[in-house]
Design a protein around this motif. Structure first.
Motif, PDB file in Angstrom:
ATOM      1  N   SER A 225       0.828  -1.209   0.000  1.00 49.43           N
ATOM      2  CA  SER A 225       0.000   0.000   0.000  1.00 49.43           C
ATOM      3  C   SER A 225       0.861   1.256   0.000  1.00 49.43           C
ATOM      4  O   SER A 225       0.594   2.205  -0.732  1.00 49.43           O
ATOM      5  CB  SER A 225      -0.923   0.026   1.221  1.00 49.43           C
ATOM      6  OG  SER A 225      -1.701  -1.138   1.262  1.00 49.43           O
ATOM      7  N   PHE A 228       2.382   1.699  -3.320  1.00 51.66           N
ATOM      8  CA  PHE A 228       1.344   2.125  -4.266  1.00 51.66           C
ATOM      9  C   PHE A 228       1.091   3.624  -4.135  1.00 51.66           C
ATOM     10  O   PHE A 228       0.908   4.327  -5.116  1.00 51.66           O
ATOM     11  CB  PHE A 228       0.054   1.346  -4.022  1.00 51.66           C
ATOM     12  CG  PHE A 228      -1.106   1.861  -4.828  1.00 51.66           C
ATOM     13  CD1 PHE A 228      -1.197   1.602  -6.182  1.00 51.66           C
ATOM     14  CD2 PHE A 228      -2.086   2.633  -4.230  1.00 51.66           C
ATOM     15  CE1 PHE A 228      -2.245   2.091  -6.930  1.00 51.66           C
ATOM     16  CE2 PHE A 228      -3.143   3.126  -4.972  1.00 51.66           C
ATOM     17  CZ  PHE A 228      -3.225   2.863  -6.327  1.00 51.66           C
ATOM     18  N   LEU A 229       1.098   4.108  -2.883  1.00 55.53           N
ATOM     19  CA  LEU A 229       0.825   5.523  -2.649  1.00 55.53           C
ATOM     20  C   LEU A 229       2.038   6.400  -2.926  1.00 55.53           C
ATOM     21  O   LEU A 229       1.976   7.620  -2.823  1.00 55.53           O
ATOM     22  CB  LEU A 229       0.366   5.735  -1.210  1.00 55.53           C
ATOM     23  CG  LEU A 229      -0.975   5.096  -0.845  1.00 55.53           C
ATOM     24  CD1 LEU A 229      -1.206   5.177   0.647  1.00 55.53           C
ATOM     25  CD2 LEU A 229      -2.095   5.788  -1.595  1.00 55.53           C
ATOM     26  N   VAL A 231       4.906   6.341  -1.198  1.00 58.49           N
ATOM     27  CA  VAL A 231       5.731   6.656  -0.025  1.00 58.49           C
ATOM     28  C   VAL A 231       6.454   5.415   0.498  1.00 58.49           C
ATOM     29  O   VAL A 231       6.952   5.414   1.619  1.00 58.49           O
ATOM     30  CB  VAL A 231       4.905   7.295   1.120  1.00 58.49           C
ATOM     31  CG1 VAL A 231       4.452   8.680   0.745  1.00 58.49           C
ATOM     32  CG2 VAL A 231       3.725   6.436   1.500  1.00 58.49           C
TER      33      VAL A 231
ATOM     34  N   PRO B 143      -5.418  -6.397  -0.732  1.00 59.07           N
ATOM     35  CA  PRO B 143      -5.361  -5.021  -0.239  1.00 59.07           C
ATOM     36  C   PRO B 143      -6.415  -4.148  -0.910  1.00 59.07           C
ATOM     37  O   PRO B 143      -6.809  -4.390  -2.053  1.00 59.07           O
ATOM     38  CB  PRO B 143      -3.953  -4.547  -0.577  1.00 59.07           C
ATOM     39  CG  PRO B 143      -3.310  -5.609  -1.348  1.00 59.07           C
ATOM     40  CD  PRO B 143      -4.188  -6.804  -1.407  1.00 59.07           C
ATOM     41  N   PHE B 145      -6.441  -1.155  -2.201  1.00 59.58           N
ATOM     42  CA  PHE B 145      -6.205  -0.482  -3.485  1.00 59.58           C
ATOM     43  C   PHE B 145      -6.314  -1.460  -4.649  1.00 59.58           C
ATOM     44  O   PHE B 145      -6.790  -1.113  -5.726  1.00 59.58           O
ATOM     45  CB  PHE B 145      -4.847   0.229  -3.492  1.00 59.58           C
ATOM     46  CG  PHE B 145      -3.646  -0.680  -3.484  1.00 59.58           C
ATOM     47  CD1 PHE B 145      -3.067  -1.084  -4.668  1.00 59.58           C
ATOM     48  CD2 PHE B 145      -3.096  -1.117  -2.286  1.00 59.58           C
ATOM     49  CE1 PHE B 145      -1.954  -1.918  -4.664  1.00 59.58           C
ATOM     50  CE2 PHE B 145      -1.991  -1.947  -2.272  1.00 59.58           C
ATOM     51  CZ  PHE B 145      -1.425  -2.349  -3.462  1.00 59.58           C
ATOM     52  N   VAL B 257      -6.645   5.520   1.021  1.00 61.90           N
ATOM     53  CA  VAL B 257      -6.097   4.805  -0.128  1.00 61.90           C
ATOM     54  C   VAL B 257      -7.095   4.822  -1.281  1.00 61.90           C
ATOM     55  O   VAL B 257      -6.737   5.091  -2.424  1.00 61.90           O
ATOM     56  CB  VAL B 257      -5.754   3.358   0.267  1.00 61.90           C
ATOM     57  CG1 VAL B 257      -5.139   2.624  -0.898  1.00 61.90           C
ATOM     58  CG2 VAL B 257      -4.823   3.344   1.465  1.00 61.90           C
ATOM     59  N   THR B 260      -7.102   7.880  -3.323  1.00 64.58           N
ATOM     60  CA  THR B 260      -5.983   7.992  -4.254  1.00 64.58           C
ATOM     61  C   THR B 260      -6.243   7.148  -5.496  1.00 64.58           C
ATOM     62  O   THR B 260      -5.945   7.565  -6.606  1.00 64.58           O
ATOM     63  CB  THR B 260      -4.682   7.535  -3.583  1.00 64.58           C
ATOM     64  OG1 THR B 260      -4.642   8.097  -2.284  1.00 64.58           O
ATOM     65  CG2 THR B 260      -3.485   7.975  -4.352  1.00 64.58           C
ATOM     66  N   ILE B 272      -1.884  12.597   1.033  1.00 63.69           N
ATOM     67  CA  ILE B 272      -0.882  12.104   0.085  1.00 63.69           C
ATOM     68  C   ILE B 272      -0.268  13.259  -0.704  1.00 63.69           C
ATOM     69  O   ILE B 272       0.953  13.352  -0.863  1.00 63.69           O
ATOM     70  CB  ILE B 272      -1.512  11.078  -0.886  1.00 63.69           C
ATOM     71  CG1 ILE B 272      -2.132   9.913  -0.111  1.00 63.69           C
ATOM     72  CG2 ILE B 272      -0.495  10.554  -1.876  1.00 63.69           C
ATOM     73  CD1 ILE B 272      -1.159   9.081   0.661  1.00 63.69           C
ATOM     74  N   ILE B 275       2.110  15.200   1.434  1.00 58.87           N
ATOM     75  CA  ILE B 275       3.398  14.550   1.627  1.00 58.87           C
ATOM     76  C   ILE B 275       4.300  14.818   0.429  1.00 58.87           C
ATOM     77  O   ILE B 275       5.460  15.181   0.577  1.00 58.87           O
ATOM     78  CB  ILE B 275       3.229  13.035   1.865  1.00 58.87           C
ATOM     79  CG1 ILE B 275       2.753  12.796   3.297  1.00 58.87           C
ATOM     80  CG2 ILE B 275       4.543  12.296   1.632  1.00 58.87           C
ATOM     81  CD1 ILE B 275       2.456  11.369   3.617  1.00 58.87           C
TER      82      ILE B 275
END
Lengths: 288, 316
Positions: A225, A228-229, A231, B143, B145, B257, B260, B272, B275
């Protein structure tokens, strides 16, 4: 009810129990096989990957799966299979290191905070505080600020997993501590160190190990995850999560960049979860 | 009851103290000087010095913490270096899509999980149970996403039934269009959670079914339907409600998530984006906000239990 039907019912129930036990053992078997397979793939990834996962060839960009590129190629013409295999190595490394670290630290914390209630009260408040922040959000914030990279991902996921292990270890220690044999040991002059490590720890460790396999699974999901993001593991280094992230931008042309790494993630996490469930039933004497 | 509330209040305050400590330090985890990292290598020394002054980074850490806490308690969550306006107004603007998504997903999760959990508990050990548990096992292993993207592949790319991403305001686009954009994200988030929730419902119902009063009811000839709904489910409701309340927070985290994946301009996307823009005070404020909401929900639940069940109140 007649005696005969009661007997028959008991027999039937016994048979059902046996079947269930068998199926549960199968969960353990499948889980163990999948997990070992993934770790093997990770260890051998350098040897079995057909191409260099970083080799760019724009003439071969976004090629669908075919003989030469079994899982197709990505936006830079890199081989998706090779990238997934290298990604396996990264996921397994993160998962293993996080599990081992949080297992060791969490076990020590749990044992001591169970044995010494004052220390336990303080440590558990700390864990409560950490757990009050949803894990994924804390992970995103910590890695995001510290900077993406394998080391920070491992560090963050360990910090988040330690309270889970510590809590389980503590509550078991609290139970075991009250047993008569511990009292007898103390009466015959055994030191606290000895009691904790030689008499309590062996009774606690199997349940903690079950928890560790779930931590492993969560670590794999979290790493994917985070990557994917954007980070987690920084590009161009391949990881399951960042391959899918790249695939997301070309989802209308290249389904293979999402589906294949996805299968690897789901399979390995499912394997680890099955391993945990199987282990729990296997170690629980009450399921006989 | 007062004593019980006071005890819980004390626990909440200590937890909040730890939370405040962790969130405070988030900014200080940057490699090197936070002000320099946030503004980037090209920023002038003067600008960095200004930001350092504004964030109070020149003072000793304990002083910074006390000042920061004081500000937070007065409702001042810091400033964004990227966006105009106060932090609360920035977050407030972005809150709506996230809350919509979360509530929608929660409804989906509850509607799937409670019936399937009950069915599985009723047919314990039989095919229904094993099938459902296998599906939910698969569900917790995929997961968030990934499920979202797979739904996009199927329903947006292949079948072209729903848009692949984006968000439409209710006022501008109308209810139908609004829901069309929100459906895939909500389903992907909700299904994930249904897997977990149905497992919990199953074990809660099973636990109650083993109680003596259920055996008693069964012995005196209560019908199966009434046994399940009037006797068992009612008593299994407390753990299930706890899980639903906790779900709200973990769905909120999951929405991060999902937003995104589907490009929804909610607080998750904000975190996100912040960041990647190194706008760390926004990140800090969001973490604090979500943690406080979480702690408060747990606190309210504790109080609620104390009211419902006197045994919990006495602490044993």
């Amino acid at each position: 009810m007649e005696l005969k039907t009661v007997k028959e019912q008991m027999r039937r129930e016994h048979r059902q129990l046996k079947i269930r036990k068998f199926i549960r053992n199968r969960a353990l078997m499948i889980g163990a096989v999948v997990t070992v397979l993934m770790i093997l793939l990770a260890a051998l990834s350098r040897g079995i990957a057909p191409y260099d996962p970083l080799e760019i060839d724009v003439t071969k960009r976004l090629m669908p799966p075919c003989g030469a590129y079994v899982f197709g190629t990505d936006t830079f013409g890199r081989d998706v299979l090779s990238r997934i295999l290298y990604g396996t190595a990264i996921s397994m490394k993160v998962g293993l290191v996080v599990s081992v670290t949080s297992f060791v630290i969490g076990l020590v914390m749990g044992l001591y905070s169970g044995y010494y209630p004052r220390l336990g009260a303080v440590l558990m408040r700390l864990c409560d505080g950490l757990k009050a922040i949803p894990s994924l959000i804390l992970a995103i914030a910590l890695v995001g600020v510290m900077g993406a990279g394998m080391r920070n991902v491992i560090l963050t996921l360990s910090i988040i997993s330690i309270p889970d292990i510590a809590r389980v270890a503590r509550s078991l220690t609290l139970q075991v501590k009250e047993q008569t044999y511990i009292e007898a040991l103390r009466a015959s002059g055994a030191g606290s160190m000895r009691i904790i490590w030689l008499n309590i720890m062996p009774n606690v460790i199997s349940t903690v190990l079950v928890q560790v396999s779930f931590i492993f699974a969560t670590a794999v999901i979290s790493e994917a995850s985070l990557s994917f993001l954007g980070v987690g593991i920084p590009v161009p280094e391949p990881s399951w999560g960042n391959i899918i992230n790249e695939g997301k931008t070309v989802i209308f042309q290249a389904w293979w960049m999402v589906v294949y790494p996805g299968i690897f993630i789901a399979a390995s996490v499912l394997g680890l979860n099955l391993l945990g469930e199987g282990l729990r039933d296997f170690l629980d004497p009450l399921t006989n | 009851m007062v004593k019980y509330i006071a005890r819980k209040m004390f626990a909440v305050l200590t937890v909040l103290f730890v939370v405040s400590f962790v969130t405070f330090f988030i900014i200080h985890l940057t490699p090197g000087d936070p002000a320099r990292v946030m503004l980037g290598a090209d920023a002038s020394e003067e600008a960095v010095e200004n930001l350092r002054e504004q964030m109070g980074l020149n003072r000793p850490l304990p002083v910074q913490y006390v000042e920061w806490l004081g500000n937070v308690l007065r409702g001042n969550l810091g400033d964004s270096i990227f966006m105009k306006g106060s932090m609360t107004s920035i977050i407030g603007l972005r809150m709506k899509p996230t809350v919509e998504l979360t509530v929608f997903a929660l409804v989906i999760a509850v509607f799937i999980a409670i019936p399937t959990g009950i069915l599985a508990a009723r047919g314990r050990g039989r095919l229904v149970d094993q099938g459902m548990m296998a599906v939910s096992m698969l569900g917790v292993s995929v997961p968030n996403f990934l499920l979202g993207l797979l739904l996009v592949l199927l329903f947006a790319v292949k079948l072209k039934l729903f848009p692949a991403s984006g968000y439409k305001e209710l006022q501008e686009a109308g209810l139908l269009e609004h829901l069309r954009y929100l459906l895939l994200p909500a389903v992907s988030l909700g299904l994930m959670h249904a897997a977990l929730l149905s497992r919990m419902t199953r074990s809660a119902v099973l636990e109650v079914l083993n109680k003596d009063y259920i055996k008693m009811a069964k012995a005196k000839g209560v019908r199966a339907f009434s046994l399940m709904f009037r006797h068992a489910l009612r008593n299994a409701l407390i753990p299930v409600i706890t899980v639903i309340a906790q779900s709200f927070v973990s769905l909120l985290a999951g929405a991060l998530v999902t937003e995104t994946v589907f490009n929804i301009p909610g607080i998750g996307k904000l975190v996100i984006d912040s960041i990647s823009r190194r706008d760390y005070e926004v990140v800090q404020a969001m973490v604090l906000l979500i943690a406080v909401v979480n702690v408060l929900i747990m606190f309210l639940l504790d109080i609620l239990y104390g009211i419902i069940d006197p045994r919990i109140r006495s602490g044993k």
